[in-house]
Design an enzyme around this catalytic site. Sequence first.
Site, PDB file in Angstrom:
ATOM      1  N   GLY A 110       5.597  73.127  27.299  1.00 12.90           N
ATOM      2  CA  GLY A 110       6.732  72.707  26.468  1.00 12.90           C
ATOM      3  C   GLY A 110       8.028  73.403  26.847  1.00 12.90           C
ATOM      4  O   GLY A 110       8.062  74.293  27.697  1.00 12.90           O
ATOM      5  N   GLY A 112      10.046  75.931  26.609  1.00 11.04           N
ATOM      6  CA  GLY A 112       9.982  77.291  26.087  1.00 11.04           C
ATOM      7  C   GLY A 112      11.346  77.955  26.025  1.00 11.04           C
ATOM      8  O   GLY A 112      11.545  78.932  25.308  1.00 11.04           O
ATOM      9  N   ARG A 113      12.266  77.446  26.815  1.00 10.23           N
ATOM     10  CA  ARG A 113      13.631  77.998  26.740  1.00 10.23           C
ATOM     11  C   ARG A 113      14.663  76.910  26.993  1.00 10.23           C
ATOM     12  O   ARG A 113      15.770  77.196  27.445  1.00 10.23           O
ATOM     13  CB  ARG A 113      13.813  79.139  27.719  1.00 10.23           C
ATOM     14  N   LYS A 133      19.634  75.558  28.662  1.00  8.98           N
ATOM     15  CA  LYS A 133      18.498  76.350  29.172  1.00  8.98           C
ATOM     16  C   LYS A 133      18.838  77.817  29.004  1.00  8.98           C
ATOM     17  O   LYS A 133      19.864  78.280  29.504  1.00  8.98           O
ATOM     18  CB  LYS A 133      18.254  76.020  30.646  1.00  8.98           C
ATOM     19  N   GLY A 146      12.571  83.000  25.713  1.00 11.64           N
ATOM     20  CA  GLY A 146      13.452  81.833  25.577  1.00 11.64           C
ATOM     21  C   GLY A 146      14.804  82.008  26.236  1.00 11.64           C
ATOM     22  O   GLY A 146      15.693  81.159  26.094  1.00 11.64           O
ATOM     23  N   ARG A 210       8.948  64.736  31.648  1.00  7.05           N
ATOM     24  CA  ARG A 210       8.184  65.177  32.821  1.00  7.05           C
ATOM     25  C   ARG A 210       6.807  64.517  32.856  1.00  7.05           C
ATOM     26  O   ARG A 210       6.337  64.024  31.821  1.00  7.05           O
ATOM     27  CB  ARG A 210       7.988  66.710  32.731  1.00  7.05           C
ATOM     28  N   ASP A 280       4.530  69.869  35.351  1.00 13.33           N
ATOM     29  CA  ASP A 280       5.535  69.967  34.284  1.00 13.33           C
ATOM     30  C   ASP A 280       6.938  70.065  34.862  1.00 13.33           C
ATOM     31  O   ASP A 280       7.914  70.022  34.118  1.00 13.33           O
ATOM     32  CB  ASP A 280       5.251  71.181  33.380  1.00 13.33           C
ATOM     33  N   ASN A 281       7.039  70.209  36.177  1.00 14.50           N
ATOM     34  CA  ASN A 281       8.354  70.254  36.818  1.00 14.50           C
ATOM     35  C   ASN A 281       8.627  68.982  37.610  1.00 14.50           C
ATOM     36  O   ASN A 281       9.455  68.985  38.524  1.00 14.50           O
ATOM     37  CB  ASN A 281       8.448  71.482  37.732  1.00 14.50           C
ATOM     38  N   ASP A 290      14.216  71.539  37.248  1.00 12.05           N
ATOM     39  CA  ASP A 290      13.759  72.921  37.113  1.00 12.05           C
ATOM     40  C   ASP A 290      13.952  73.720  38.396  1.00 12.05           C
ATOM     41  O   ASP A 290      13.015  73.971  39.151  1.00 12.05           O
ATOM     42  CB  ASP A 290      12.294  72.982  36.650  1.00 12.05           C
TER      43      ASP A 290
HETATM   44  P1  AMP Z   1       8.805  77.076  34.843  1.00 10.52           P
HETATM   45  O1  AMP Z   1       7.797  77.612  35.812  1.00 10.52           O
HETATM   46  O2  AMP Z   1      10.121  77.792  34.863  1.00 10.52           O
HETATM   47  O3  AMP Z   1       8.980  75.610  34.979  1.00 10.52           O
HETATM   48  O4  AMP Z   1       8.244  77.362  33.378  1.00 10.52           O
HETATM   49  C1  AMP Z   1       6.957  77.045  32.971  1.00 10.52           C
HETATM   50  C2  AMP Z   1       6.862  77.139  31.484  1.00 10.52           C
HETATM   51  O5  AMP Z   1       7.209  78.440  31.032  1.00 10.52           O
HETATM   52  C3  AMP Z   1       7.744  76.166  30.721  1.00 10.52           C
HETATM   53  O6  AMP Z   1       7.059  75.765  29.585  1.00 10.52           O
HETATM   54  C4  AMP Z   1       8.932  77.028  30.377  1.00 10.52           C
HETATM   55  O7  AMP Z   1       9.612  76.554  29.237  1.00 10.52           O
HETATM   56  C5  AMP Z   1       8.275  78.358  30.096  1.00 10.52           C
HETATM   57  N1  AMP Z   1       9.176  79.498  30.292  1.00 10.52           N
HETATM   58  C6  AMP Z   1       9.644  80.005  31.461  1.00 10.52           C
HETATM   59  N2  AMP Z   1      10.454  81.051  31.234  1.00 10.52           N
HETATM   60  C7  AMP Z   1      10.527  81.221  29.902  1.00 10.52           C
HETATM   61  C8  AMP Z   1      11.199  82.146  29.028  1.00 10.52           C
HETATM   62  N3  AMP Z   1      11.963  83.121  29.491  1.00 10.52           N
HETATM   63  N4  AMP Z   1      11.018  81.984  27.709  1.00 10.52           N
HETATM   64  C9  AMP Z   1      10.230  81.022  27.211  1.00 10.52           C
HETATM   65  N5  AMP Z   1       9.576  80.142  27.959  1.00 10.52           N
HETATM   66  C10 AMP Z   1       9.704  80.232  29.295  1.00 10.52           C
HETATM   67 MG    MG Z   2       9.508  74.078  34.181  1.00 17.55          MG
END
Ligand code: AMP
Ligand code: MG
Length: 533
Positions: A110, A112-113, A133, A146, A210, A280-281, A290
Amino acid sequence: MNAHAKITKLDDLNFDNRYIRELPADAEAGNHRRQVFGACYSRVEPTPVANPQRVAYSQEVAALLDLTEEACVADDFAQVFAGNRLSAGMAPYSTCYGGHQFGSWAGQLGDGRAINLGEVVNAKGERWALQLKGAGPTPYSRTADGLAVLRSSVREFLCSEAMFHLGVPTTRALSLMLTGESVIRDMFYNGNPQAEPGAVVCRVAPSFTRFGNFQLLNARGDMTVLKQLADYTIRTDFPHLGEPEPAVYIDWFAEVCRRTAEMIVHWQRVGFVHGVMNTDNMSILGLTIDYGPYGWLENYDPNWTPNTTDAENRRYRYGNQPQIAFWNLGQLANAIYPLIEQVEPLQQALNVYKQTFEQNWQAMMADKLGLTTLPTDKDLYTELLSLLELVETDMTIFYRQLALISTQYDVSDDALIAPLSAAYYVPEQLNADYKSRLIAWLKTYIKRVQQDGTSDDVRRERMNAVNPKYVLRNYLAQLAIDQAEQGDFTGVNELLDCLRDPYNEQPGNAAFAEKRPDWARQRAGCSMLSCSS
Ligand code: AMP
Ligand code: MG
């Protein structure tokens, strides 16, 4: 609204928040971490920050939203796009998705940030979703904060816009704000946490959906919401396909396959390595999404990945991106299977990926070489790619310099290869054997150009239209980050400006076209990046 509408106040943006209006919401309120079932999103607000400060904004993206310069330089712009104020019509939410990370199913991830602010419909009637973001925790933040740091936000901001100007399908970036707060990150995951400046990027795209949004619903057996999301996506983002029904789901999937193939060919063309091609990306619209530990090929090396987290298996290396996209599409096919319940048409649609990739890749290589006819023998490409890999050759510089060689006059072997010398990192690697192979290749190439009957001027123009002069070299981004971390944003803005026009020579920006200096070889951020952001 008239076509020349100019918006000077953010409160005048025309929001039409169809996503939250038409799709099911999380029944639970409150901003605490949780598993979210039976819903596509959770309502959540950005967390206010201490001291928003604008680092940069994209005038082209502002124009998509009909925003004037006046609107973008106002203090309110920094307040709104750092998450301190919701302008009229904004209705923030984070979406629920899952994904395969490095090939393994990860369950719910989901936003997350990421916090969506809503969808602006501009004067032309285009729909643009706005997303912050790094604006604080959401129900999907799991164990993380986040937030986002300046270095990764500069990288996302600049690369989104650079990719757009290169003609690569991508999400866009409106703005880059400092929050005035610090964020703790252990950049190398080696027990050395440091305070870094916090930042927020406002991303803009027709949709941020996504593959993983569909995957999670299927994984949980939630076929009702799966169908709702698919129908919504088709009606909103693929309206030309007609009203959703099984045949339309197949057409839709085939189009996702085609768009994804087109995107990957562009990546290969410009030497972009995404670094984290988890499902997810992967955007349902075939947009690059992303920007994390991505990188640009400097010396041509199909095995290269910038992502240190993937250093061992190199799953997401440059040369593997086409296969990974196909694998990811296979996961999407599994996810939407219940809407179709037939394997055969999904497999045929997957073949669309392979066919489109093959065709576009051939055409792309022909374009890169300035050839009008696609050579029937693949030897011309394979030999070239072997040569590029054999000695450290800067891919970007090589193709620009190749455009300069003469195919119309007989010149000595030395004069023939002279323009290419600028592309080599280690000139000593060009031994006699290598040189003779290179010369043999060049002579074959020259024959092909002559068969086409293309003049050198025309060929050069053609090649320079697809072989960029300027890309966001890893070390250039890092230099701009170093400066920005000291409070000086000129580097970021100079790069943004240069990368607006990547195919034309810019005499004042010659330094941005130079190959990676030696110091950048091993410096973090320049050739190696972790997922820490
Ligand atoms: P990513 O590899 O950056 O695409 O992130 C994978 C997952 O981790 C996604 O669900 C992002 O929202 C979550 N995520 C990455 N960094 C953070 C963060 N600093 N705080 C909260 N969620 C994060
Ligand atoms: Mg991502």
